[in-house]
Design a protein around this motif. Sequence first.
Motif, PDB file in Angstrom:
ATOM      1  N   GLN A  61       0.909  -1.509  -0.094  1.00  0.00           N
ATOM      2  CA  GLN A  61      -0.041  -0.512   0.192  1.00  0.00           C
ATOM      3  C   GLN A  61       1.156   1.142   0.112  1.00  0.00           C
ATOM      4  OE1 GLN A  61      -3.719   0.301  -0.556  1.00  0.00           O
ATOM      5  NE2 GLN A  61      -3.689   2.417  -0.432  1.00  0.00           N
ATOM      6  N   GLU A  64      -4.390   6.698  -2.469  1.00  0.00           N
ATOM      7  CA  GLU A  64      -5.662   6.014  -2.777  1.00  0.00           C
ATOM      8  C   GLU A  64      -6.442   7.513  -2.337  1.00  0.00           C
ATOM      9  OE1 GLU A  64      -6.522   2.003  -2.473  1.00  0.00           O
ATOM     10  OE2 GLU A  64      -4.525   1.504  -3.911  1.00  0.00           O
ATOM     11  N   ASN A  65      -6.961   7.073  -1.430  1.00  0.00           N
ATOM     12  CA  ASN A  65      -8.042   8.111  -0.646  1.00  0.00           C
ATOM     13  C   ASN A  65      -7.718   9.465  -0.135  1.00  0.00           C
ATOM     14  OD1 ASN A  65      -7.222   6.802   1.776  1.00  0.00           O
ATOM     15  ND2 ASN A  65      -8.624   5.342   2.083  1.00  0.00           N
TER      16      ASN A  65
END
Length: 452
Positions: free
Chosen positions: A51, A80-81
């Motif tokens: 990640q 990603e977020n």
Amino acid sequence: MKKITLFLFITITAFQFTKAQNNNVESAFKSAFDEDNVFNANIGLTNIDGQNYFGMRIQPEFSFGKFGLGLDIPLLFDIENGQIRKEEFNHGAGILRMIRFFRYGDKNTDPIYVKVGDLSGERLGFGSLIGNYTNATSFERRKVGISASILIKKIAGLEIIYSDLNFDGSSKMLGLRPFVKPFGRTEIPIIKTIEIGASFVSDNDDYQEEGAQQITTKYSSDGVKAMSFDLGLSLVRTNLLNLRLDAQYSKLSKNNLLAADNPTANYGAGNGFAIGLETDFRFIANTVLLNARIERQWYGDNYIAQFFNFAYEINKDARIRELLTATKSQGIFGTLSAEILKTIKIGGSLLLPDNIDSNDPNSRGAIVGLDLETKQIGKFKARGTYVKAGLNDLGDAFTLDNRSLANIIVTYKMGRFMEAGVDYQWTFAADENGNFLARNQVRPYFGISVDF
């Protein structure tokens, strides 16, 4: 008569020489790496188990006289977020993990010593029970512990190690060692250095993260208890050489729950004995500082030397279960470290049982460790640690698996205050569900580095 006169002359000369040197002998072996003042703030991409995160870490380290302080403040955002990563603060000591260490004094020299935070490298007494220890087995789950010692009027003292200030559940690993130096206030060479101690270690840790699928404190919650007695003295104590001798007897009590779960096993209390010789040596002008220790160990059944070591905090139940198959044996423990030109510090350690057998999974495994730290050499600087336990084949000593802990940082100086680097970590610790997994982290970065 001449022999008696010569003997008295040598004795008086040695006495005066030792007395003159004792005032400065401890400071003579003080590491140049204990006096660093540096402010690091770096930003970059971090990959944790596949990640990706982007963010920064602020890592200042200061030393003021007897005081030392190191912080580690992470600000990582999920690419990603865009959410900030909170895992490092969600459990245990929480936000206190930003304190990498706080230190007052030196354990080996000052009458008062306190360290809070990362306890890597701590030992209790001469290390037969708590030795080669760390409470920072996982970057994600690193603990905040306390180590302290006090010496009153050069005669009586107390050492304390408490592994984790996470107060959920029962008490964590606690080590106490009261000791006396019965002749500490005299000026008699060798005799004044005699030290007698007794160590007591216990752990009633029953803490499990909510929802954990794997229980790792079943046996520790039932109680882990150990005790030891030791005697040590300095044979030679000058500005150039400090040579110490010690002897230790230790006992690990039977864990009743482990015995009940394994009624057919030959399991009970275990004990061991060790004799050690340790020396500090320095060349003129501190061009090289050396520390070496060699220890001969005798193990009884159900006994493991340095039982509370770096592997203990990874999985306490797994460590306790190792006692079931520990059989009578002998072994050697050795360490060697060198500090060269106040610039490079390198060391290694090896715990090697006599009966290591690559074909027998139940034979006592060896433990190997390496440490490296440098100051600026040209434009590069490096720092790293590596340990691996449970080795039945020394040819497997440097492969990373669930018995390994590793961290290495290499930096390149880009300007007066700017640097680029890579931070690599390999740990083995429980995830949110209590399952033990290898944690692999790679972090290239650039940032600010200021030496004071």
